[in-house]
Write an enzyme that holds these catalytic residues in place. Structure first.
Site, PDB file in Angstrom:
ATOM      1  N   HIS A 243       0.808  -1.302  -0.044  1.00 59.89           N
ATOM      2  CA  HIS A 243      -0.029   0.140  -0.049  1.00 59.89           C
ATOM      3  C   HIS A 243       0.939   1.197   0.304  1.00 59.89           C
ATOM      4  CE1 HIS A 243      -3.411  -2.619   0.393  1.00 59.89           C
ATOM      5  NE2 HIS A 243      -3.122  -2.867   1.752  1.00 59.89           N
TER       6      HIS A 243
ATOM      7  N   ASP B 145      -2.170 -11.165  -1.439  1.00 59.37           N
ATOM      8  CA  ASP B 145      -3.017 -10.613  -0.177  1.00 59.37           C
ATOM      9  C   ASP B 145      -4.348 -10.153  -0.652  1.00 59.37           C
ATOM     10  OD1 ASP B 145      -1.970  -8.877   2.310  1.00 59.37           O
ATOM     11  OD2 ASP B 145      -3.615  -7.711   1.424  1.00 59.37           O
TER      12      ASP B 145
ATOM     13  N   HIS C 104      -6.059  -7.599  -0.071  1.00 64.84           N
ATOM     14  CA  HIS C 104      -6.314  -6.190  -0.265  1.00 64.84           C
ATOM     15  C   HIS C 104      -5.538  -5.733  -1.462  1.00 64.84           C
ATOM     16  CE1 HIS C 104      -6.634  -6.745   4.178  1.00 64.84           C
ATOM     17  NE2 HIS C 104      -7.723  -5.870   4.046  1.00 64.84           N
TER      18      HIS C 104
ATOM     19  N   ASP D  54      -4.516 -13.130   4.718  1.00 67.68           N
ATOM     20  CA  ASP D  54      -5.867 -12.735   4.871  1.00 67.68           C
ATOM     21  C   ASP D  54      -6.883 -13.243   4.094  1.00 67.68           C
ATOM     22  OD1 ASP D  54      -4.503 -11.224   2.981  1.00 67.68           O
ATOM     23  OD2 ASP D  54      -4.486  -9.306   3.966  1.00 67.68           O
TER      24      ASP D  54
END
Length: 318
Positions: free
Chosen positions: A121, A167, A169, A244
């Site tokens: 990110h 991931d 995200h 995740d």
């Protein structure tokens, strides 16, 4: 080498206030579990990335602000961590671990890993979502530069890198950094309705619905790997093996089982092996309702990675 190499930085603890939702303890727990259950993995403390390496991707003013603690309150909120000297040190070593894993993988070992990392990110000029510096981006750039300097690759054709980001995200920072850059291919499989809510266009984005289970996830992964192969000729894979997507994750919103997560990891390593592509793995996210669940999932990823390393060496998996 007699063992797969993996690099850690959990001795450099980021101090967090009581009740903070980031599971900082998982890194030391994972290292302890690898030591106990996978003694054939060689663990080494990561070296920090220096300013010159970070500046291949990140704005020097941002690097300086992280080093000296001059981030604004808004910048710290976006990162999700309060500034401390430990934040700077740990972030640099998390990048350094992926750099070292890439060097080892490219040296002929085939597979190496970072026990943290996957900080996808982070943008060039800011951090976000528990990510300070973007380890995969810095490592990709540095490997390209080092190989050019060594005369391994010509300037007209730098090392191509595929970032396979699993991931849950979306890897928005990586996507923005490598936008319109044909030397780095970004693949992201992620929850469509999950953070970040403003996505950046990756080279290949595959949005997954809430509640996605094993079979549709693995079909989506196959689609993504096909796109990588169709549109890129990588010489290195950086694999973000987030825990995740697992059904036990409190932030993931997907429902992959233990078997589904193992099949995901196995497919990535099989795909890379079939094409003789070295893999540097980073652990990325994992926020289990029970932190032991996250550690169990990540430990199993290491079992699969170690077997992949053994295959590169022509050894029986242990």
């Amino acid at each position: 080498m007699s063992a797969m190499q993996a690099f850690y930085a959990d001795h450099f603890v980021l101090p967090l206030p009581d009740g903070h939702r980031f599971p900082m303890a998982k890194y030391e727990m994972l290292r302890d579990q690898i030591t106990a259950h996978l003694p054939s993995v060689r663990l080494q403390q990561a070296e920090p990335a220096d300013d010159a390496a970070l500046a291949l991707v990140h704005d020097p003013a941002y690097i300086d602000a992280v080093r000296h603690g001059t981030l604004s309150a808004a910048q710290q909120r976006e990162i999700g961590f309060p500034w401390s000297p430990g934040m700077n040190e740990r972030a640099r070593r998390s990048v350094g671990a992926t750099v070292q894993a890439c060097r080892v993988a490219l040296s002929g070992e085939g597979v190496a890993a970072n026990l943290a990392g996957g900080t996808h990110h982070a943008y060039a000029d800011k951090g976000s979502g528990f990510c300070v510096f973007n380890d995969a981006a810095v490592a990709a750039r540095l490997m390209q530069i080092e190989r050019l300097r060594a005369g391994i690759d010509p300037p007209s054709r730098p090392l191509q890198v595929a970032i396979i980001d699993l991931d849950v995200h979306q890897g928005n920072g990586s996507a923005r950094i490598f936008q319109n850059d044909p030397s780095v291919f970004t693949l992201s499989l992620h929850g469509a309705r999950n953070f970040p809510f403003r996505k950046e266009p990756s080279d290949c984005d595959i949005d997954l619905p809430d509640g996605c289970t094993d079979a549709p996830y693995l079909a989506a992964l196959e689609q993504g790997l096909t796109e990588v192969e169709r549109r890129c000729e990588p010489g290195l894979v950086i694999y973000l093996a987030g825990a995740d997507p697992h059904e036990g994750d409190r932030l993931g919103r997907l429902r992959l089982s233990d078997a589904g997560m193992a099949a995901r990891d196995q497919r990535v390593f099989d795909w890379a092996w079939q094409r003789q592509l070295p893999v540097a793995m980073a652990m990325a996210g994992g926020y289990g309702h029970d932190i032991q669940t996250t550690v169990r999932v990540q430990l199993n990823t290491y079992r699969i990675a170690q077997a992949a390393w053994a295959r590169w060496q022509g050894l029986p998996a242990r």
